[in-house]
Design a protein around this motif. Structure first.
Motif, short mmCIF file in Angstrom:
data_model
loop_
_atom_site.label_atom_id
_atom_site.label_comp_id
_atom_site.label_asym_id
_atom_site.label_seq_id
_atom_site.Cartn_x
_atom_site.Cartn_y
_atom_site.Cartn_z
N GLY A 133 31.10 47.90 65.95
CA GLY A 133 32.56 47.91 66.03
C GLY A 133 33.18 47.66 64.67
O GLY A 133 34.17 48.30 64.29
N ARG A 134 32.61 46.74 63.91
CA ARG A 134 33.15 46.43 62.59
C ARG A 134 33.03 47.64 61.66
O ARG A 134 33.95 47.95 60.90
CB ARG A 134 32.41 45.23 61.99
CG ARG A 134 32.88 44.84 60.60
CD ARG A 134 32.19 43.57 60.12
NE ARG A 134 32.54 42.44 60.97
CZ ARG A 134 32.05 41.22 60.80
NH1 ARG A 134 31.17 40.98 59.83
NH2 ARG A 134 32.43 40.22 61.59
N GLU A 135 31.90 48.34 61.72
CA GLU A 135 31.72 49.52 60.87
C GLU A 135 32.70 50.63 61.25
O GLU A 135 33.23 51.33 60.38
CB GLU A 135 30.28 50.02 60.99
CG GLU A 135 29.27 49.11 60.31
CD GLU A 135 27.84 49.46 60.66
OE1 GLU A 135 26.93 49.12 59.89
OE2 GLU A 135 27.61 50.09 61.74
N ALA A 136 32.95 50.78 62.54
CA ALA A 136 33.91 51.79 62.98
C ALA A 136 35.31 51.47 62.46
O ALA A 136 36.03 52.35 61.98
CB ALA A 136 33.92 51.87 64.51
N ARG A 137 35.69 50.19 62.51
CA ARG A 137 37.02 49.79 62.03
C ARG A 137 37.11 49.87 60.51
O ARG A 137 38.21 50.06 59.96
CB ARG A 137 37.35 48.38 62.52
CG ARG A 137 37.62 48.31 64.02
CD ARG A 137 38.14 46.96 64.44
NE ARG A 137 37.18 45.90 64.20
CZ ARG A 137 36.23 45.55 65.04
NH1 ARG A 137 36.08 46.19 66.19
NH2 ARG A 137 35.40 44.55 64.75
N ARG A 138 35.98 49.74 59.84
CA ARG A 138 36.00 49.91 58.40
C ARG A 138 36.31 51.36 58.03
O ARG A 138 37.03 51.63 57.07
CB ARG A 138 34.66 49.47 57.80
CG ARG A 138 34.67 49.42 56.26
CD ARG A 138 33.33 48.91 55.73
NE ARG A 138 33.05 47.56 56.23
CZ ARG A 138 31.92 47.20 56.82
NH1 ARG A 138 30.95 48.08 57.01
NH2 ARG A 138 31.75 45.95 57.23
N LEU A 139 35.77 52.30 58.82
CA LEU A 139 36.07 53.71 58.58
C LEU A 139 37.49 54.06 58.97
O LEU A 139 38.17 54.84 58.29
CB LEU A 139 35.09 54.59 59.37
CG LEU A 139 33.66 54.68 58.86
CD1 LEU A 139 32.82 55.55 59.80
CD2 LEU A 139 33.60 55.24 57.44
N GLU A 140 37.96 53.48 60.09
CA GLU A 140 39.31 53.77 60.60
C GLU A 140 39.99 52.44 60.91
O GLU A 140 39.91 51.92 62.03
CB GLU A 140 39.24 54.66 61.85
CG GLU A 140 38.73 56.06 61.58
CD GLU A 140 39.65 56.88 60.68
OE1 GLU A 140 40.84 56.49 60.51
OE2 GLU A 140 39.19 57.91 60.15
N GLY A 174 39.18 45.49 69.58
CA GLY A 174 38.20 45.43 70.66
C GLY A 174 37.18 46.55 70.67
O GLY A 174 36.33 46.59 71.57
N VAL A 175 37.22 47.47 69.72
CA VAL A 175 36.24 48.55 69.68
C VAL A 175 34.83 47.96 69.61
O VAL A 175 34.54 47.13 68.74
CB VAL A 175 36.51 49.49 68.48
CG1 VAL A 175 35.31 50.39 68.22
CG2 VAL A 175 37.75 50.34 68.76
N ARG A 176 33.95 48.39 70.52
CA ARG A 176 32.64 47.77 70.66
C ARG A 176 31.53 48.49 69.90
O ARG A 176 30.42 47.98 69.78
CB ARG A 176 32.26 47.72 72.15
CG ARG A 176 33.23 46.94 73.01
CD ARG A 176 33.15 45.46 72.71
NE ARG A 176 31.85 44.91 73.05
CZ ARG A 176 31.51 44.49 74.25
NH1 ARG A 176 32.38 44.55 75.25
NH2 ARG A 176 30.29 43.99 74.46
N GLY A 177 31.80 49.68 69.44
CA GLY A 177 30.78 50.44 68.73
C GLY A 177 31.14 51.91 68.75
O GLY A 177 32.17 52.31 69.33
#
Length: 394
Positions: free
Chosen positions: A134-141, A147-150
């Motif tokens: 989830g953290r990597e996804a939010r780093r990209l966007e 709450g994004v889990r992955g």
């Protein structure tokens, strides 16, 4: 409106001037075929004017669709050259083609498990798909919800603007000498068990050596089409929203974003001009294209859960279109059991993606009489007891 000459005859008659029909006509002209006529009441209309234009063979993949994946990837690989050639052929019309990649994310544990299964499927097929926390996804966007889990990052899924693309195809066809005739085909003409032309609502008749049927969800409804030549192409309604991202907030998103929100699929496609497209519902409602309050609500609700800042953006358009779905949700490409008649329809949710490859395959068949190997799994005769050969029907 351009009038056809009395007793008009075409080498190739295309019935349907949406994105597929226009692309087939343009490609056929580029391959040296002359006297091509495209029949449609409004060339450049159809589902492509509503579609978001995601070029996503990997993130659109469903289980059991490996042949369709290969077709989609082949088309995606052709898109950059196709778009560049089309821009030049249309006199500089931009198609909105953009190599941006896609991030697919999940918001809860069940959705995350579904994405994990999809990622494992991608790995078994050797696809370029990378798992994100989830953290990597939010780093990209960064606009994604906390709450994004992955999710998945697919760098080779891109986008094009369907409206700009069909506008470029109209211009390219006109410049290539294709006759875009504004009329509706009211009857397929068949003589001696061969398709030989069409009767139009303008009371005109045009005969042709070969006919390409590219009328989307209306293809099988053409009067005069013998029973069993085409299966029913069902209309699948999709509602879409268009929002505007004000200049100070750009880029709001940098990539296509797909999501599974409590089992419902959602996508957001950001354009470089500030437009943000949100879609799409999937409704088996016949030929209805009504935009409903419920459809708009569901899209905004799920988009808000995914990207909370979405509700601050101006909503500038709501629309609905009809995807043409075949019985197995795969396209019909190539000669039918009726000599003289070629199909290019049934592309369902992949019409924009499959435009370059469909145009190439049909144009190759029209010029050589041979069905390309890539088109073989999508023969229109797969729904009939008698299978087609690689040779053109006599």
């Amino acid at each position: 409106m351009t009038r056809l000459a009395k007793g008009a005859h075409a080498d190739v008659l295309v019935i349907g001037g949406g994105i597929i029909g226009l692309a087939v006509a343009w490609r056929a002209a580029r391959r040296g075929l002359g006297n091509i006529v495209v029949i449609d009441p409004a060339h450049g209309g159809g589902a492509a004017r509503v579609a978001a234009g995601m070029l996503a063979p990997v993130t659109e993949l469903q289980y059991g669709e490996e042949p369709l994946l290969r077709l989609g990837m082949a088309s995606n690989e052709r898109y950059a050259a196709f778009a560049a050639e089309l821009t030049e052929a249309s006199g500089g019309q931009d198609t909105g083609y953009r190599q941006c990649g896609t991030v697919a994310v999940a918001l809860d544990s069940d959705d995350r498990a579904e994405l994990r299964e999809l990622h494992a499927f991608h790995q078994r097929l050797g696809l370029d798909s990378h798992w994100l926390t989830g953290r990597e996804a939010r780093r990209l966007e960064p606009m994604l919800a906390p709450g994004v889990r992955g999710g998945l990052h697919v760098t080779d899924d891109h986008q094009v603007d369907g409206r700009r693309l069909v506008r470029a195809l109209v211009l390219a066809c006109e410049r290539a000498g294709v006759l875009l005739h504004r009329a509706e085909a009211t009857e397929l003409l068949v003589e001696n068990d061969r398709a030989v032309g069409a009767r139009l609502d303008t009371l005109e008749t045009v005969t042709a050596d070969r006919i390409v049927l590219a009328a989307g969800p209306h293809s099988h409804r053409l009067p005069g089409l013998p029973e069993g030549v085409l299966p029913a192409i069902r209309p699948v309604k999709g509602q879409i929203l268009r929002l505007r991202v004000p200049e100070p907030y750009r880029p709001f998103l940098s990539r296509n974003v797909r999501a599974v929100v409590r089992g419902r699929h959602l996508y957001l496609v950001p354009r470089e001009n500030g437009e943000l497209v949100i879609g799409a519902t999937s409704e088996e409602q016949g030929y209805d294209t009504t935009v409903t309050a419920g459809g708009v609500y569901e899209l905004l609700r799920d988009a808000h859960e995914l990207v909370p800042g979405i509700t601050e953006l101006p909503l500038v358009e709501t629309s609905a279109g009809l995807r043409p779905g075949s019985p197995d949700n795969a396209p019909l490409i190539g000669p039918t059991a009726l000599p003289g008649l070629v199909a290019a329809t049934g592309h369902y949710r992949n019409g924009v993606l499959l435009t370059p490859v469909t145009a190439d395959l049909v144009a190759e068949y029209l010029t050589t009489g041979e069905t390309p190997a890539l088109a073989a799994p999508f023969t229109p005769t797969r729904f009939s007891p008698a299978r087609s050969t690689t040779k053109a029907p006599a």
